[in-house]
Design a protein around this motif. Structure first.
Motif, PDB file in Angstrom:
ATOM      1  N   PHE A 213       0.834  -1.206   0.000  1.00 51.35           N
ATOM      2  CA  PHE A 213       0.000   0.000   0.000  1.00 51.35           C
ATOM      3  C   PHE A 213       0.865   1.252   0.000  1.00 51.35           C
ATOM      4  O   PHE A 213       1.946   1.292   0.594  1.00 51.35           O
ATOM      5  CB  PHE A 213      -1.035   0.010   1.141  1.00 51.35           C
ATOM      6  CG  PHE A 213      -0.484  -0.174   2.512  1.00 51.35           C
ATOM      7  CD1 PHE A 213      -0.229  -1.445   3.017  1.00 51.35           C
ATOM      8  CD2 PHE A 213      -0.235   0.920   3.338  1.00 51.35           C
ATOM      9  CE1 PHE A 213       0.282  -1.624   4.296  1.00 51.35           C
ATOM     10  CE2 PHE A 213       0.261   0.758   4.624  1.00 51.35           C
ATOM     11  CZ  PHE A 213       0.525  -0.522   5.097  1.00 51.35           C
ATOM     12  N   HIS A 214       0.371   2.251  -0.694  1.00 55.20           N
ATOM     13  CA  HIS A 214       1.096   3.516  -0.859  1.00 55.20           C
ATOM     14  C   HIS A 214       1.202   4.236   0.488  1.00 55.20           C
ATOM     15  O   HIS A 214       0.341   4.075   1.360  1.00 55.20           O
ATOM     16  CB  HIS A 214       0.344   4.387  -1.885  1.00 55.20           C
ATOM     17  CG  HIS A 214       1.111   5.605  -2.295  1.00 55.20           C
ATOM     18  ND1 HIS A 214       1.065   6.781  -1.582  1.00 55.20           N
ATOM     19  CD2 HIS A 214       1.962   5.809  -3.320  1.00 55.20           C
ATOM     20  CE1 HIS A 214       1.851   7.670  -2.162  1.00 55.20           C
ATOM     21  NE2 HIS A 214       2.415   7.107  -3.221  1.00 55.20           N
ATOM     22  N   GLY A 215       2.253   5.054   0.638  1.00 55.53           N
ATOM     23  CA  GLY A 215       2.470   5.786   1.884  1.00 55.53           C
ATOM     24  C   GLY A 215       1.324   6.715   2.260  1.00 55.53           C
ATOM     25  O   GLY A 215       1.179   7.074   3.428  1.00 55.53           O
ATOM     26  N   MET A 216       0.524   7.142   1.268  1.00 49.86           N
ATOM     27  CA  MET A 216      -0.601   8.030   1.575  1.00 49.86           C
ATOM     28  C   MET A 216      -1.955   7.304   1.533  1.00 49.86           C
ATOM     29  O   MET A 216      -3.005   7.943   1.680  1.00 49.86           O
ATOM     30  CB  MET A 216      -0.607   9.223   0.601  1.00 49.86           C
ATOM     31  CG  MET A 216       0.526  10.210   0.842  1.00 49.86           C
ATOM     32  SD  MET A 216       0.521  10.916   2.519  1.00 49.86           S
ATOM     33  CE  MET A 216      -0.822  12.104   2.363  1.00 49.86           C
ATOM     34  N   THR A 217      -1.950   6.009   1.333  1.00 51.73           N
ATOM     35  CA  THR A 217      -3.215   5.266   1.331  1.00 51.73           C
ATOM     36  C   THR A 217      -3.782   5.194   2.752  1.00 51.73           C
ATOM     37  O   THR A 217      -3.082   4.774   3.685  1.00 51.73           O
ATOM     38  CB  THR A 217      -2.995   3.838   0.785  1.00 51.73           C
ATOM     39  OG1 THR A 217      -2.545   3.935  -0.561  1.00 51.73           O
ATOM     40  CG2 THR A 217      -4.277   3.027   0.836  1.00 51.73           C
ATOM     41  N   VAL A 218      -5.019   5.585   2.891  1.00 52.36           N
ATOM     42  CA  VAL A 218      -5.681   5.491   4.197  1.00 52.36           C
ATOM     43  C   VAL A 218      -5.932   4.020   4.502  1.00 52.36           C
ATOM     44  O   VAL A 218      -6.467   3.286   3.662  1.00 52.36           O
ATOM     45  CB  VAL A 218      -7.017   6.266   4.188  1.00 52.36           C
ATOM     46  CG1 VAL A 218      -7.750   6.076   5.509  1.00 52.36           C
ATOM     47  CG2 VAL A 218      -6.786   7.749   3.897  1.00 52.36           C
TER      48      VAL A 218
END
Ligand SMILES: O=C(O)CCC(=O)C(=O)O
Length: 286
Positions: A213-218
Protein backbone atom coordinates in the motif's frame (compact mmCIF):
# COMPACT_ATOMS: atom_id res chain seq x y z
CA UNK A 1 23.73 -1.57 -4.20
CA UNK A 2 22.42 -4.83 -2.75
CA UNK A 3 20.84 -7.50 -4.99
CA UNK A 4 17.63 -9.25 -3.91
CA UNK A 5 15.70 -12.18 -5.31
CA UNK A 6 13.41 -11.48 -8.24
CA UNK A 7 9.62 -11.70 -8.27
CA UNK A 8 7.98 -10.51 -11.47
CA UNK A 9 4.70 -8.77 -10.64
CA UNK A 10 2.05 -8.98 -13.40
CA UNK A 11 1.42 -5.62 -15.09
CA UNK A 12 -2.26 -5.63 -14.14
CA UNK A 13 -1.33 -5.71 -10.44
CA UNK A 14 1.10 -2.82 -10.87
CA UNK A 15 -1.66 -0.84 -12.61
CA UNK A 16 -4.12 -1.74 -9.83
CA UNK A 17 -1.63 -0.53 -7.22
CA UNK A 18 -1.11 2.76 -9.02
CA UNK A 19 -4.87 3.28 -9.47
CA UNK A 20 -6.16 2.05 -6.08
CA UNK A 21 -3.15 2.64 -3.81
CA UNK A 22 -3.08 -0.96 -2.56
CA UNK A 23 -2.96 -4.50 -3.89
CA UNK A 24 -2.29 -8.04 -2.64
CA UNK A 25 0.43 -10.06 -4.37
CA UNK A 26 0.19 -13.76 -3.64
CA UNK A 27 3.02 -16.12 -2.79
CA UNK A 28 5.91 -13.64 -2.54
CA UNK A 29 7.38 -14.71 0.83
CA UNK A 30 8.22 -18.42 0.83
CA UNK A 31 8.49 -20.68 3.86
CA UNK A 32 12.24 -20.14 4.21
CA UNK A 33 11.79 -16.35 4.35
CA UNK A 34 8.90 -16.75 6.80
CA UNK A 35 11.27 -18.65 9.09
CA UNK A 36 13.77 -15.80 8.82
CA UNK A 37 11.03 -13.30 9.79
CA UNK A 38 9.91 -15.52 12.70
CA UNK A 39 13.50 -15.64 14.00
CA UNK A 40 13.64 -11.85 13.72
CA UNK A 41 10.40 -11.46 15.68
CA UNK A 42 11.68 -13.81 18.38
CA UNK A 43 14.83 -11.70 18.74
CA UNK A 44 12.79 -8.48 18.57
CA UNK A 45 10.49 -9.57 21.42
CA UNK A 46 13.52 -10.36 23.59
CA UNK A 47 15.37 -7.18 22.62
CA UNK A 48 12.84 -4.50 21.68
CA UNK A 49 14.19 -1.18 20.41
CA UNK A 50 13.74 2.10 22.27
CA UNK A 51 10.72 2.73 20.01
CA UNK A 52 8.73 -0.30 21.13
CA UNK A 53 5.20 0.20 22.46
CA UNK A 54 2.49 -2.09 23.73
CA UNK A 55 -0.55 -0.77 21.93
CA UNK A 56 -2.65 -3.04 24.12
CA UNK A 57 -1.76 -5.14 27.13
CA UNK A 58 -4.07 -6.86 29.57
CA UNK A 59 -2.27 -9.24 31.91
CA UNK A 60 -5.62 -10.63 33.14
CA UNK A 61 -6.71 -11.83 29.68
CA UNK A 62 -3.22 -12.28 28.23
CA UNK A 63 -4.04 -9.89 25.37
CA UNK A 64 -0.96 -8.15 24.08
CA UNK A 65 -0.40 -6.01 21.01
CA UNK A 66 3.34 -5.43 20.71
CA UNK A 67 4.67 -2.86 18.26
CA UNK A 68 8.18 -1.92 17.29
CA UNK A 69 9.87 0.24 14.66
CA UNK A 70 13.48 -0.41 13.75
CA UNK A 71 16.11 0.51 11.21
CA UNK A 72 16.77 -1.99 8.44
CA UNK A 73 20.05 -2.99 10.04
CA UNK A 74 18.90 -3.25 13.68
CA UNK A 75 17.93 -6.94 13.50
CA UNK A 76 20.02 -9.32 11.33
CA UNK A 77 17.01 -11.49 10.42
CA UNK A 78 14.88 -8.52 9.37
CA UNK A 79 17.86 -7.13 7.47
CA UNK A 80 18.26 -10.40 5.58
CA UNK A 81 14.54 -10.47 4.70
CA UNK A 82 14.50 -6.82 3.63
CA UNK A 83 17.68 -6.88 1.56
CA UNK A 84 17.57 -10.36 -0.02
CA UNK A 85 13.97 -11.62 -0.24
CA UNK A 86 11.93 -10.64 -3.34
CA UNK A 87 10.03 -7.84 -1.57
CA UNK A 88 12.49 -5.16 -2.74
CA UNK A 89 11.83 -6.16 -6.33
CA UNK A 90 8.07 -6.08 -5.71
CA UNK A 91 8.38 -2.59 -4.17
CA UNK A 92 10.45 -1.26 -7.08
CA UNK A 93 8.03 -2.56 -9.71
CA UNK A 94 5.03 -1.01 -7.96
CA UNK A 95 6.78 2.36 -8.13
CA UNK A 96 7.75 1.77 -11.78
CA UNK A 97 11.44 1.84 -10.82
CA UNK A 98 14.50 -0.40 -11.22
CA UNK A 99 15.38 -0.25 -7.54
CA UNK A 100 13.93 0.78 -4.19
CA UNK A 101 15.33 2.31 -1.02
CA UNK A 102 14.59 0.32 2.15
CA UNK A 103 13.61 2.96 4.71
CA UNK A 104 12.66 1.09 7.90
CA UNK A 105 10.64 -1.73 9.41
CA UNK A 106 7.55 -1.89 11.61
CA UNK A 107 6.29 -4.92 13.47
CA UNK A 108 2.83 -5.67 14.88
CA UNK A 109 2.48 -8.76 17.09
CA UNK A 110 -1.03 -9.49 18.32
CA UNK A 111 -1.69 -12.36 20.71
CA UNK A 112 -4.68 -14.62 19.84
CA UNK A 113 -8.00 -12.89 20.42
CA UNK A 114 -6.57 -9.35 20.50
CA UNK A 115 -9.44 -6.93 20.14
CA UNK A 116 -7.48 -3.69 19.55
CA UNK A 117 -7.97 -2.45 16.02
CA UNK A 118 -5.56 -0.26 14.10
CA UNK A 119 -6.81 3.34 13.88
CA UNK A 120 -7.43 4.73 10.40
CA UNK A 121 -4.45 6.72 9.21
CA UNK A 122 -2.01 7.60 6.43
CA UNK A 123 1.57 6.55 7.13
CA UNK A 124 3.51 9.16 5.25
CA UNK A 125 2.12 12.20 7.08
CA UNK A 126 4.32 11.08 9.98
CA UNK A 127 7.34 9.79 8.04
CA UNK A 128 10.69 11.57 8.08
CA UNK A 129 10.73 11.21 4.27
CA UNK A 130 8.62 12.95 1.65
CA UNK A 131 8.20 11.89 -1.99
CA UNK A 132 5.57 10.55 -4.33
CA UNK A 133 7.14 7.09 -4.55
CA UNK A 134 6.58 5.61 -1.11
CA UNK A 135 4.94 2.38 -0.04
CA UNK A 136 4.79 -0.39 2.54
CA UNK A 137 5.02 -4.12 1.94
CA UNK A 138 3.02 -5.78 4.74
CA UNK A 139 2.84 -9.50 5.40
CA UNK A 140 1.58 -11.77 8.17
CA UNK A 141 3.01 -15.09 9.28
CA UNK A 142 -0.53 -16.09 10.25
CA UNK A 143 -3.60 -16.45 8.03
CA UNK A 144 -5.65 -13.25 7.74
CA UNK A 145 -9.43 -13.81 7.52
CA UNK A 146 -11.08 -11.01 5.54
CA UNK A 147 -13.17 -9.72 8.47
CA UNK A 148 -10.01 -9.08 10.52
CA UNK A 149 -7.84 -7.79 7.66
CA UNK A 150 -6.15 -4.44 7.30
CA UNK A 151 -8.63 -2.34 5.29
CA UNK A 152 -7.68 0.34 2.79
CA UNK A 153 -9.60 3.20 1.18
CA UNK A 154 -9.21 2.82 -2.56
CA UNK A 155 -7.82 5.91 -4.31
CA UNK A 156 -7.01 7.77 -1.07
CA UNK A 157 -3.31 7.96 -2.01
CA UNK A 158 -4.38 10.52 -4.63
CA UNK A 159 -6.42 12.74 -2.29
CA UNK A 160 -5.24 16.33 -2.30
CA UNK A 161 -5.82 16.90 1.40
CA UNK A 162 -4.22 14.63 4.01
CA UNK A 163 -6.06 13.28 7.04
CA UNK A 164 -5.38 14.58 10.51
CA UNK A 165 -2.98 12.35 12.39
CA UNK A 166 -4.51 10.00 14.98
CA UNK A 167 -3.02 9.03 18.32
CA UNK A 168 -1.91 5.42 18.36
CA UNK A 169 -1.39 5.08 22.09
CA UNK A 170 -3.97 4.33 24.76
CA UNK A 171 -5.14 1.02 23.40
CA UNK A 172 -5.64 2.41 19.93
CA UNK A 173 -8.67 4.36 21.05
CA UNK A 174 -7.75 7.08 18.62
CA UNK A 175 -8.43 10.77 18.86
CA UNK A 176 -6.67 13.15 16.51
CA UNK A 177 -3.80 15.58 16.95
CA UNK A 178 -4.14 19.30 16.30
CA UNK A 179 -0.97 20.14 14.40
CA UNK A 180 0.14 23.56 13.18
CA UNK A 181 1.11 23.36 9.53
CA UNK A 182 -0.94 20.27 8.71
CA UNK A 183 -4.21 21.20 7.03
CA UNK A 184 -5.66 17.83 7.94
CA UNK A 185 -9.12 16.57 7.11
CA UNK A 186 -11.05 15.20 10.12
CA UNK A 187 -10.90 11.41 9.98
CA UNK A 188 -14.20 10.04 8.71
CA UNK A 189 -15.84 7.18 10.60
CA UNK A 190 -14.61 4.63 8.04
CA UNK A 191 -15.63 1.69 10.25
CA UNK A 192 -19.11 3.05 10.95
CA UNK A 193 -21.39 5.82 9.70
CA UNK A 194 -19.19 6.91 6.78
CA UNK A 195 -18.26 3.43 5.60
CA UNK A 196 -20.48 3.35 2.52
CA UNK A 197 -19.36 6.79 1.32
CA UNK A 198 -15.92 5.34 0.55
CA UNK A 199 -14.59 2.46 -1.51
CA UNK A 200 -13.09 0.29 1.23
CA UNK A 201 -11.26 -2.91 0.35
CA UNK A 202 -9.82 -5.78 2.41
CA UNK A 203 -8.39 -9.08 1.31
CA UNK A 204 -8.12 -12.44 3.03
CA UNK A 205 -4.43 -13.42 2.99
CA UNK A 206 -2.43 -16.59 3.40
CA UNK A 207 1.11 -16.66 4.81
CA UNK A 208 3.39 -15.69 1.93
CA UNK A 209 1.01 -13.10 0.45
CA UNK A 210 1.95 -9.43 0.73
CA UNK A 211 -0.26 -6.36 0.92
CA UNK A 212 1.42 -3.43 -0.80
CA UNK A 213 0.00 0.00 0.00
CA UNK A 214 1.10 3.52 -0.86
CA UNK A 215 2.47 5.79 1.88
CA UNK A 216 -0.60 8.03 1.57
CA UNK A 217 -3.22 5.27 1.33
CA UNK A 218 -5.68 5.49 4.20
CA UNK A 219 -5.73 2.20 6.07
CA UNK A 220 -6.85 0.79 9.42
CA UNK A 221 -9.45 -1.40 11.02
CA UNK A 222 -7.40 -4.58 11.32
CA UNK A 223 -7.65 -6.61 14.50
CA UNK A 224 -10.52 -7.99 16.59
CA UNK A 225 -9.04 -11.45 16.19
CA UNK A 226 -10.78 -14.73 17.02
CA UNK A 227 -9.59 -16.34 20.28
CA UNK A 228 -7.60 -19.01 18.47
CA UNK A 229 -5.76 -16.74 16.05
CA UNK A 230 -2.83 -14.38 16.58
CA UNK A 231 -1.25 -12.07 14.03
CA UNK A 232 2.48 -11.65 13.55
CA UNK A 233 2.87 -9.04 10.87
CA UNK A 234 5.81 -7.07 9.56
CA UNK A 235 5.69 -4.06 7.28
CA UNK A 236 8.67 -2.69 5.39
CA UNK A 237 8.67 0.93 4.26
CA UNK A 238 10.14 1.63 0.80
CA UNK A 239 11.00 4.84 -1.00
CA UNK A 240 11.79 5.86 -4.57
CA UNK A 241 14.32 8.18 -6.14
CA UNK A 242 12.26 11.30 -5.36
CA UNK A 243 12.49 10.66 -1.59
CA UNK A 244 13.82 13.50 0.52
CA UNK A 245 14.33 13.63 4.27
CA UNK A 246 11.76 15.84 5.95
CA UNK A 247 10.68 16.93 9.41
CA UNK A 248 6.89 16.80 9.04
CA UNK A 249 4.43 19.07 10.88
CA UNK A 250 3.87 17.58 14.33
CA UNK A 251 7.21 15.74 14.22
CA UNK A 252 8.02 12.42 12.64
CA UNK A 253 6.85 9.14 14.16
CA UNK A 254 9.08 7.24 14.14
CA UNK A 255 11.59 10.07 14.00
CA UNK A 256 14.68 8.87 12.13
CA UNK A 257 16.31 12.31 11.94
CA UNK A 258 18.84 11.57 14.73
CA UNK A 259 19.94 8.29 13.13
CA UNK A 260 20.06 9.84 9.64
CA UNK A 261 22.21 12.65 11.07
CA UNK A 262 24.66 10.00 12.33
CA UNK A 263 24.98 9.00 8.66
CA UNK A 264 25.68 12.59 7.68
CA UNK A 265 22.18 13.19 6.27
CA UNK A 266 19.62 15.88 7.02
CA UNK A 267 16.43 17.51 5.79
CA UNK A 268 16.37 17.76 1.99
CA UNK A 269 18.80 14.87 1.39
CA UNK A 270 18.06 11.63 -0.45
CA UNK A 271 18.19 9.15 2.45
CA UNK A 272 20.40 6.44 0.88
CA UNK A 273 23.05 5.29 3.39
CA UNK A 274 24.13 2.16 5.25
CA UNK A 275 20.97 2.48 7.37
CA UNK A 276 18.68 2.87 4.33
CA UNK A 277 20.18 0.65 1.60
CA UNK A 278 19.11 0.76 -2.03
CA UNK A 279 18.03 -2.65 -3.27
CA UNK A 280 17.82 -3.88 -6.84
CA UNK A 281 16.83 -7.30 -8.18
CA UNK A 282 19.53 -9.76 -9.14
CA UNK A 283 19.96 -10.23 -12.87
CA UNK A 284 17.74 -12.93 -14.38
CA UNK A 285 19.54 -16.34 -14.19
CA UNK A 286 22.25 -14.82 -11.99
O1 LIG B 1 -0.95 -4.49 11.01
C1 LIG B 1 -1.63 -3.55 11.41
O2 LIG B 1 -2.67 -3.70 12.06
C2 LIG B 1 -1.23 -2.14 11.13
C3 LIG B 1 -0.33 -1.97 9.97
C4 LIG B 1 -0.07 -0.55 9.65
O3 LIG B 1 -0.79 0.33 10.04
C5 LIG B 1 1.09 -0.21 8.85
O4 LIG B 1 1.88 -1.10 8.47
O5 LIG B 1 1.26 1.00 8.58
Amino acid sequence: MIACQRFDVPDDLVRAFQRDGAVVVKGVVDQAWREVIAAGMELNRKHPTKRTKDYARDDATGERFFHDAATVTANPHYEDYITHSPIGHVAAQMMGLERALAFYVTVFLRSPGTKARTPWHQDQTSWSAAGRDALSVWTSLDPVPEDTALEIVRGSHLWERPLKRPYFEHNHLGGTMEIDGLDGMPIPDFSGADRYSYDIAAWPMEPGDVLVFHGMTVHGGSGDLPVDLGRRSISIQWLGEDARITDPPGGADPDWLPELAEHGLGVGDYPACAMCPVIEPEQPNA
